[in-house]
Design a protein around this motif. Structure first.
Motif, PDB file in Angstrom:
ATOM      1  N   CYS A  56      -9.490  14.950  -5.456  1.00 30.71           N
ATOM      2  CA  CYS A  56      -8.601  14.771  -6.600  1.00 30.71           C
ATOM      3  C   CYS A  56      -7.855  13.455  -6.439  1.00 30.71           C
ATOM      4  N   PHE A  57      -7.933  12.586  -7.441  1.00 31.08           N
ATOM      5  CA  PHE A  57      -7.206  11.314  -7.370  1.00 31.08           C
ATOM      6  C   PHE A  57      -6.765  10.907  -8.762  1.00 31.08           C
ATOM      7  N   LYS A  58      -6.260   9.703  -8.909  1.00 27.77           N
ATOM      8  CA  LYS A  58      -5.595   9.301 -10.151  1.00 27.77           C
ATOM      9  C   LYS A  58      -6.496   9.362 -11.383  1.00 27.77           C
ATOM     10  N   ASN A  59      -7.808   9.194 -11.217  1.00 26.77           N
ATOM     11  CA  ASN A  59      -8.713   9.221 -12.357  1.00 26.77           C
ATOM     12  C   ASN A  59      -9.427  10.558 -12.533  1.00 26.77           C
ATOM     13  N   THR A  60      -9.007  11.579 -11.789  1.00 25.10           N
ATOM     14  CA  THR A  60      -9.573  12.906 -12.006  1.00 25.10           C
ATOM     15  C   THR A  60      -8.939  13.460 -13.278  1.00 25.10           C
ATOM     16  N   ASN A  61      -9.731  13.588 -14.336  1.00 23.46           N
ATOM     17  CA  ASN A  61      -9.140  13.900 -15.643  1.00 23.46           C
ATOM     18  C   ASN A  61      -9.304  15.355 -16.081  1.00 23.46           C
ATOM     19  N   SER A  62     -10.001  16.177 -15.287  1.00 18.08           N
ATOM     20  CA  SER A  62     -10.171  17.592 -15.623  1.00 18.08           C
ATOM     21  C   SER A  62     -11.022  18.251 -14.545  1.00 18.08           C
ATOM     22  N   SER A  63     -11.079  19.580 -14.583  1.00 13.65           N
ATOM     23  CA  SER A  63     -11.989  20.292 -13.682  1.00 13.65           C
ATOM     24  C   SER A  63     -12.274  21.668 -14.247  1.00 13.65           C
ATOM     25  N   ALA A  64     -13.384  22.249 -13.787  1.00 15.66           N
ATOM     26  CA  ALA A  64     -13.753  23.588 -14.242  1.00 15.66           C
ATOM     27  C   ALA A  64     -14.517  24.309 -13.149  1.00 15.66           C
ATOM     28  N   PHE A 101     -10.570  26.666 -16.536  1.00 20.68           N
ATOM     29  CA  PHE A 101     -10.441  25.275 -16.949  1.00 20.68           C
ATOM     30  C   PHE A 101      -9.083  24.671 -16.601  1.00 20.68           C
ATOM     31  N   ASN A 102      -9.117  23.459 -16.044  1.00 22.29           N
ATOM     32  CA  ASN A 102      -7.947  22.591 -15.931  1.00 22.29           C
ATOM     33  C   ASN A 102      -8.079  21.560 -17.049  1.00 22.29           C
ATOM     34  N   ILE A 103      -7.300  21.716 -18.094  1.00 24.74           N
ATOM     35  CA  ILE A 103      -7.408  20.866 -19.283  1.00 24.74           C
ATOM     36  C   ILE A 103      -6.583  19.611 -19.057  1.00 24.74           C
ATOM     37  N   GLY A 104      -7.132  18.690 -18.307  1.00 26.54           N
ATOM     38  CA  GLY A 104      -6.404  17.492 -17.913  1.00 26.54           C
ATOM     39  C   GLY A 104      -6.317  17.402 -16.405  1.00 26.54           C
ATOM     40  N   GLN A 105      -5.548  16.458 -15.894  1.00 24.91           N
ATOM     41  CA  GLN A 105      -5.432  16.228 -14.452  1.00 24.91           C
ATOM     42  C   GLN A 105      -5.102  17.548 -13.731  1.00 24.91           C
ATOM     43  N   PRO A 106      -5.939  17.986 -12.777  1.00 23.33           N
ATOM     44  CA  PRO A 106      -5.816  19.329 -12.198  1.00 23.33           C
ATOM     45  C   PRO A 106      -4.473  19.663 -11.567  1.00 23.33           C
ATOM     46  N   ARG A 107      -3.763  18.675 -11.042  1.00 23.38           N
ATOM     47  CA  ARG A 107      -2.483  18.946 -10.399  1.00 23.38           C
ATOM     48  C   ARG A 107      -1.321  18.991 -11.397  1.00 23.38           C
ATOM     49  N   HIS A 108      -1.601  18.722 -12.660  1.00 23.29           N
ATOM     50  CA  HIS A 108      -0.527  18.643 -13.652  1.00 23.29           C
ATOM     51  C   HIS A 108      -0.748  19.584 -14.832  1.00 23.29           C
ATOM     52  N   THR A 144      -3.030  18.585 -27.828  1.00 24.93           N
ATOM     53  CA  THR A 144      -1.626  18.840 -27.499  1.00 24.93           C
ATOM     54  C   THR A 144      -1.495  19.150 -26.015  1.00 24.93           C
ATOM     55  N   TRP A 145      -2.375  20.008 -25.514  1.00 28.80           N
ATOM     56  CA  TRP A 145      -2.325  20.440 -24.112  1.00 28.80           C
ATOM     57  C   TRP A 145      -2.539  19.251 -23.176  1.00 28.80           C
ATOM     58  N   SER A 146      -3.641  18.538 -23.369  1.00 28.03           N
ATOM     59  CA  SER A 146      -3.953  17.442 -22.446  1.00 28.03           C
ATOM     60  C   SER A 146      -2.951  16.299 -22.565  1.00 28.03           C
ATOM     61  N   SER A 147      -2.398  16.072 -23.743  1.00 29.66           N
ATOM     62  CA  SER A 147      -1.394  15.008 -23.902  1.00 29.66           C
ATOM     63  C   SER A 147      -0.166  15.287 -23.053  1.00 29.66           C
ATOM     64  N   GLU A 148       0.265  16.545 -23.023  1.00 29.88           N
ATOM     65  CA  GLU A 148       1.428  16.913 -22.226  1.00 29.88           C
ATOM     66  C   GLU A 148       1.131  16.780 -20.740  1.00 29.88           C
ATOM     67  N   VAL A 149      -0.111  17.093 -20.360  1.00 28.64           N
ATOM     68  CA  VAL A 149      -0.532  16.948 -18.958  1.00 28.64           C
ATOM     69  C   VAL A 149      -0.422  15.492 -18.524  1.00 28.64           C
ATOM     70  N   TRP A 150      -0.912  14.588 -19.363  1.00 26.83           N
ATOM     71  CA  TRP A 150      -0.888  13.171 -18.984  1.00 26.83           C
ATOM     72  C   TRP A 150       0.526  12.596 -19.027  1.00 26.83           C
ATOM     73  N   LYS A 151       1.341  13.128 -19.896  1.00 27.33           N
ATOM     74  CA  LYS A 151       2.742  12.709 -19.918  1.00 27.33           C
ATOM     75  C   LYS A 151       3.406  13.055 -18.594  1.00 27.33           C
ATOM     76  N   ARG A 152       3.162  14.271 -18.118  1.00 30.70           N
ATOM     77  CA  ARG A 152       3.734  14.701 -16.845  1.00 30.70           C
ATOM     78  C   ARG A 152       3.180  13.861 -15.695  1.00 30.70           C
ATOM     79  N   PHE A 153       1.872  13.591 -15.744  1.00 37.82           N
ATOM     80  CA  PHE A 153       1.239  12.784 -14.699  1.00 37.82           C
ATOM     81  C   PHE A 153       1.856  11.391 -14.636  1.00 37.82           C
ATOM     82  N   ASP A 154       2.046  10.755 -15.791  1.00 38.65           N
ATOM     83  CA  ASP A 154       2.610   9.405 -15.830  1.00 38.65           C
ATOM     84  C   ASP A 154       4.054   9.376 -15.332  1.00 38.65           C
ATOM     85  N   LYS A 194       5.479  11.702 -13.121  1.00 38.42           N
ATOM     86  CA  LYS A 194       5.669  12.222 -11.762  1.00 38.42           C
ATOM     87  C   LYS A 194       4.670  11.703 -10.735  1.00 38.42           C
ATOM     88  N   GLY A 195       3.504  11.237 -11.175  1.00 37.26           N
ATOM     89  CA  GLY A 195       2.531  10.695 -10.245  1.00 37.26           C
ATOM     90  C   GLY A 195       1.596  11.749  -9.664  1.00 37.26           C
TER      91      GLY A 195
END
Length: 400
Positions: free
Chosen positions: A262-270, A287-294, A315-325, A327-328
């Motif tokens: 899992c790293f910065k460009n991991t954008n989803s997982s299943a 499903f992890n709809i977006g970065q798996p840690r977020h 809506t779901w994935s947008s919020e995930v990426w907002k959190r990622f940006d 918190k890191g």
């Protein structure tokens, strides 16, 4: 013999990098747009008459959504991939169909045999084609070979690695635009990052040192993590274990590459779980709809009839990426999320077994209704936990 030689070369390369042998004049390489790390696990290690196929997707895109097949599809399927708010574009990157066939793809190595026709199918389109036209892993392999023989494949300068799994067996297919090598598995576990291991692929490779070690490190993390879990749990692997590995950012101290599963460009997982008794109803994608840690991981059964809007309109994935940006990558996963996943996975499994009982009694409609009701409540609670209530996808959803 080729596999043994390949593994020896991997170890030798790693040693050279760690000692600085290639420190001078190192090749510059652009960051790949699509990589991925995948693994599949068979019933002797799940212990519950299921198999599962997992993919951590590494790509630059952020428009991640849960996808459902259309009414005109020959076979029903569920998937995770790219979409747009108008749903005029769907990229199937990992999915299951109602026949009990699961499939994912990784990028392969840069290679000598490529197709330059950009109008041909990309790998997501190929996977969608296979899920819609095949019932078994063996049929999927044959369909892949047909597409390649017809020249209906485009993947820039690299080959690919396809995983196909059904209730009896699995295959890892490594291919260029002109050649495909398939290896069958039916026990234990198998994995790939983005380097080839199958017969007769090494001579077609144009991989770089950086690319080779990038994958070598991730494959080691998969192997060492799964083996560690197996030694503690009496040879048993679960969906929760797969999720833990999917979120792993740890890199071994002596690794030749500072990047994990899992790293910065991991954008989803299943994790795609195939039920061997009733695959067309009980098989489930976690499903992890977006970065798996977020994001909170949620179950989506193959019998899903209606999805939560927020899972499909970004809506779901947008919020995930907002959190990622904000918190890191290394931000701790909230304890409340982990507790919810543990609770919801247990509740879903209990519901799945209740649905199984109904199916054995011939009450399919009731089983489908039961599973759809349970997952809808899980999705709603997960969305609330993530702070999605009352939110809409922004106009620039999915754009980095």
């Amino acid at each position: 013999m080729e596999r043994r030689n390949r593994l020896f070369v991997m170890a030798l390369y790693a040693a050279f990098v760690c000692t600085g042998f290639f420190a001078c004049g190192a090749e510059k390489e652009e960051e790949p747009e699509h990589e991925c790390t995948s693994w599949m696990v068979f019933p002797d290690l799940t212990g519950n008459n299921t198999s599962f196929l997992h993919k951590n997707r590494d790509a630059l895109s952020r428009n991640i959504a849960v996808l459902l097949s259309g009414k005109d599809s020959k076979r029903k399927w569920i998937a995770l991939g790219n979409s747009n708010p108008e749903k005029t574009y769907q990229s199937v990157n990992m999915g299951i169909n109602a026949s009990g066939l699961a499939g994912v793809m990784n990028s392969g190595e840069r290679c000598t045999e490529n197709n330059t026709d950009k109008t041909r199918k990309g790998t997501p389109a190929m996977l969608r084609d296979i899920l819609e036209n095949c019932d078994t892993a063996k049929e999927a392999v044959a369909r892949l070979e047909q597409l390649l023989a017809a020249g209906d494949y485009y993947h820039k300068n690299s080959g690919s690695i396809f995983f196909f799994l059904d209730t009896k067996e699995g295959y890892i297919c490594e291919n260029t635009a002109r050649y495909c090598s398939s290896v069958r598995y039916d026990r234990g576990y198998a994995f790939r990052a983005n380097i080839w291991h199958n017969p007769d692929l090494a001579r077609r490779s144009l991989n770089s040192m950086k690319g080779f070690n990038n994958s070598f490190t991730r494959e080691f993390v998969v192997m060492s993590t799964l083996n560690g879990i197996l030694s503690k749990q009496g040879n048993r692997l679960t969906v929760a274990d797969s999720l833990t590995l999917a979120r792993t950012t740890t890199v071994p101290k002596d690794a030749p590459n500072p990047r994990s599963v899992c790293f910065k460009n991991t954008n989803s997982s299943a994790t795609l779980v195939l039920d061997h008794e009733f695959p067309g109803v009980l098989s489930t994608g976690f499903f992890n709809i977006g970065q798996p840690r977020h994001t909170v991981c949620v179950p989506v059964p193959i019998c899903t009839e209606v999805l939560d809007r927020r899972m499909t309109d970004l809506t779901w994935s947008s919020e995930v990426w907002k959190r990622f940006d904000e918190k890191g990558l290394e931000a701790p996963i909230p304890e409340a999320w982990s507790a919810f996943e543990k609770k919801s996975f247990a509740e879903y499994e209990k519901c799945r077994e209740a649905a199984r009982k109904l199916l054995r009694e011939g009450k399919k409609d009731e089983a489908v209704k039961l599973l759809n009701g349970k997952t809808a409540s899980i999705w709603k609670e997960a969305a609330t936990l993530m702070g999605l209530d009352g939110k809409e996808a922004p106009k620039n959803a999915g754009k980095k």
